[in-house]
Design a protein around this motif. Sequence first.
Motif, PDB file in Angstrom:
ATOM      1  N   UNK A 222       0.828  -1.210   0.000  1.00 47.45           N
ATOM      2  CA  UNK A 222       0.000   0.000   0.000  1.00 47.45           C
ATOM      3  C   UNK A 222       0.864   1.261   0.000  1.00 47.45           C
ATOM      4  N   UNK A 223       1.897   1.248  -0.827  1.00 48.88           N
ATOM      5  CA  UNK A 223       2.799   2.394  -0.994  1.00 48.88           C
ATOM      6  C   UNK A 223       3.586   2.720   0.267  1.00 48.88           C
ATOM      7  N   UNK A 224       3.708   1.782   1.192  1.00 43.53           N
ATOM      8  CA  UNK A 224       4.501   1.970   2.400  1.00 43.53           C
ATOM      9  C   UNK A 224       5.623   0.940   2.425  1.00 43.53           C
ATOM     10  N   UNK A 225       6.862   1.414   2.651  1.00 46.41           N
ATOM     11  CA  UNK A 225       7.998   0.512   2.781  1.00 46.41           C
ATOM     12  C   UNK A 225       8.092   0.014   4.219  1.00 46.41           C
ATOM     13  N   UNK A 226       8.551  -1.212   4.401  1.00 47.69           N
ATOM     14  CA  UNK A 226       8.719  -1.756   5.742  1.00 47.69           C
ATOM     15  C   UNK A 226       9.923  -2.695   5.760  1.00 47.69           C
ATOM     16  N   UNK A 227      10.356  -3.033   6.972  1.00 48.77           N
ATOM     17  CA  UNK A 227      11.491  -3.925   7.178  1.00 48.77           C
ATOM     18  C   UNK A 227      11.067  -5.052   8.112  1.00 48.77           C
ATOM     19  N   UNK A 228      11.622  -6.218   7.893  1.00 46.35           N
ATOM     20  CA  UNK A 228      11.283  -7.374   8.714  1.00 46.35           C
ATOM     21  C   UNK A 228      12.481  -8.319   8.720  1.00 46.35           C
ATOM     22  N   UNK A 229      12.331  -9.409   9.441  1.00 49.73           N
ATOM     23  CA  UNK A 229      13.366 -10.448   9.472  1.00 49.73           C
ATOM     24  C   UNK A 229      12.689 -11.803   9.335  1.00 49.73           C
ATOM     25  N   UNK A 230      13.434 -12.772   8.837  1.00 43.19           N
ATOM     26  CA  UNK A 230      12.892 -14.116   8.640  1.00 43.19           C
ATOM     27  C   UNK A 230      13.960 -15.140   8.995  1.00 43.19           C
ATOM     28  N   UNK A 231      13.501 -16.315   9.366  1.00 42.80           N
ATOM     29  CA  UNK A 231      14.424 -17.403   9.716  1.00 42.80           C
ATOM     30  C   UNK A 231      13.865 -18.716   9.186  1.00 42.80           C
ATOM     31  N   UNK A 232      14.710 -19.448   8.464  1.00 41.61           N
ATOM     32  CA  UNK A 232      14.355 -20.764   7.950  1.00 41.61           C
ATOM     33  C   UNK A 232      15.166 -21.811   8.707  1.00 41.61           C
ATOM     34  N   UNK A 233      14.465 -22.680   9.415  1.00 39.17           N
ATOM     35  CA  UNK A 233      15.106 -23.801  10.113  1.00 39.17           C
ATOM     36  C   UNK A 233      14.811 -25.078   9.336  1.00 39.17           C
ATOM     37  N   UNK A 234      15.886 -25.726   8.884  1.00 39.55           N
ATOM     38  CA  UNK A 234      15.748 -26.964   8.120  1.00 39.55           C
ATOM     39  C   UNK A 234      16.446 -28.087   8.886  1.00 39.55           C
ATOM     40  N   UNK A 235      15.672 -29.115   9.257  1.00 36.40           N
ATOM     41  CA  UNK A 235      16.193 -30.246  10.027  1.00 36.40           C
ATOM     42  C   UNK A 235      15.783 -31.542   9.338  1.00 36.40           C
ATOM     43  N   UNK A 236      16.738 -32.476   9.219  1.00 36.92           N
ATOM     44  CA  UNK A 236      16.431 -33.785   8.641  1.00 36.92           C
ATOM     45  C   UNK A 236      17.399 -34.814   9.216  1.00 36.92           C
ATOM     46  N   UNK A 237      16.911 -36.060   9.331  1.00 38.91           N
ATOM     47  CA  UNK A 237      17.745 -37.142   9.868  1.00 38.91           C
ATOM     48  C   UNK A 237      17.903 -38.286   8.874  1.00 38.91           C
ATOM     49  N   UNK A 238      17.583 -38.031   7.603  1.00 35.83           N
ATOM     50  CA  UNK A 238      17.689 -39.067   6.583  1.00 35.83           C
ATOM     51  C   UNK A 238      16.393 -39.806   6.341  1.00 35.83           C
ATOM     52  N   UNK A 239      15.448 -39.748   7.280  1.00 36.77           N
ATOM     53  CA  UNK A 239      14.164 -40.428   7.125  1.00 36.77           C
ATOM     54  C   UNK A 239      12.979 -39.464   7.217  1.00 36.77           C
ATOM     55  N   UNK A 240      13.085 -38.497   8.119  1.00 33.50           N
ATOM     56  CA  UNK A 240      12.013 -37.522   8.303  1.00 33.50           C
ATOM     57  C   UNK A 240      12.625 -36.120   8.310  1.00 33.50           C
ATOM     58  N   UNK A 241      11.779 -35.146   8.137  1.00 33.55           N
ATOM     59  CA  UNK A 241      12.267 -33.764   8.120  1.00 33.55           C
ATOM     60  C   UNK A 241      11.271 -32.845   8.824  1.00 33.55           C
ATOM     61  N   UNK A 242      11.766 -31.681   9.218  1.00 29.77           N
ATOM     62  CA  UNK A 242      10.950 -30.572   9.700  1.00 29.77           C
ATOM     63  C   UNK A 242      11.532 -29.291   9.123  1.00 29.77           C
TER      64      UNK A 242
END
Length: 356
Positions: free
Chosen positions: A161-181
């Motif tokens: 809506x014509x307004x600039x903003x700032x934010x942060x993000x985090x991606x956590x990737x976990x896997x053990x060879x059989x399952x993932x989150x």
Amino acid sequence: MNALTAQHTAAPPLRPLLVLTSAVVLAHVLLLQAAPAHWGMEAERALKLRPLITRSIEIKPPSPTAALPAPPPPVQRAAPAVAPRLQQNTASALAKKEPAAIESIASPVPEPTATTTPPTPAPEPRPPVAEAAPATPVAAAGALTIPGSMRLKYSMTGRSRNMDYHASAQLDWLQDGEAYQAGMVVSAFGLGERSMASRGQITGDGLAPTRFLDKSRSERAAHFQPDKGKITFSANSPDVPWQPGAQDRVSVFVQLASLLAGDPAKYPVGSSVSLFTAGPTGADTWTFVVEAEEKLSLPAGEFSAVKLTRKPQRDYDQAVEVWLAPSLAWLPARIRITQHNGDFVDQQLRVAEKPL
């Protein structure tokens, strides 16, 4: 003769008049002679009875003019207090102009709850990029290599809506060879937080999600049921048929990384990758076109990355651009999403580290 005789006979006699006149004059003379003695005595008596009163008036020389006191300073009248009303009006104006949502990977976050525009964060020193955990090769009809566990933090900028903003993000990737989150959390000062999470199994076709959760003010979920051949939604949206290789809006980026990591030569410039992708209320096929490799200058440093682009297929589709970096096990170094009205979000890698 008769006329003259009559006129002479009618004239009054002079002798009686002379006698009367003489008597009147004599009376006045006698009166005037007696009056001075009487009047003089009365005047003398009046002078003796009335004392003469005198008064002396001393005329003093004019005294020197005293210095006039300085006029009092003007009273400063306080202006009517209008600050609260101005703040209220400003807050209302800002509330109308604030971004309606922070666009994360592929969908908006909740409406903002504050009226202040967040300050631009100061640039942080570039930390060293952590070495990725060992990848997991997967035997399949097409070669895939599942990235090892990693945590990626992003700096985000956007416009809504014509307004600039700032934010942060985090991606956590976990896997053990059989399952993932996999979990993506987006947060901004004054705008709240949004999280998306995916969990499932690692199969010969790569990632096989079982549940996708989208959480902001409320929770919405998509459930993958390959045994029943459908994907169901908690938002009471109609079920959609399940397809082999189906992904969600978080796992889709890790699946792309697994495909390119398994056999980069299989995806030259101009080739495409199509993945059936589910969100919290429905599913659609996302087709990415492979573009040339680019050099990126990001908060985390310099990276070489292959760009993939999803073109909008309908009027209200999003345009998605993702840069996959070989030095990050082909995980995204940058993601940019643009809405049909020009609003966008651009998340760029700030930190890459091993998960806790």
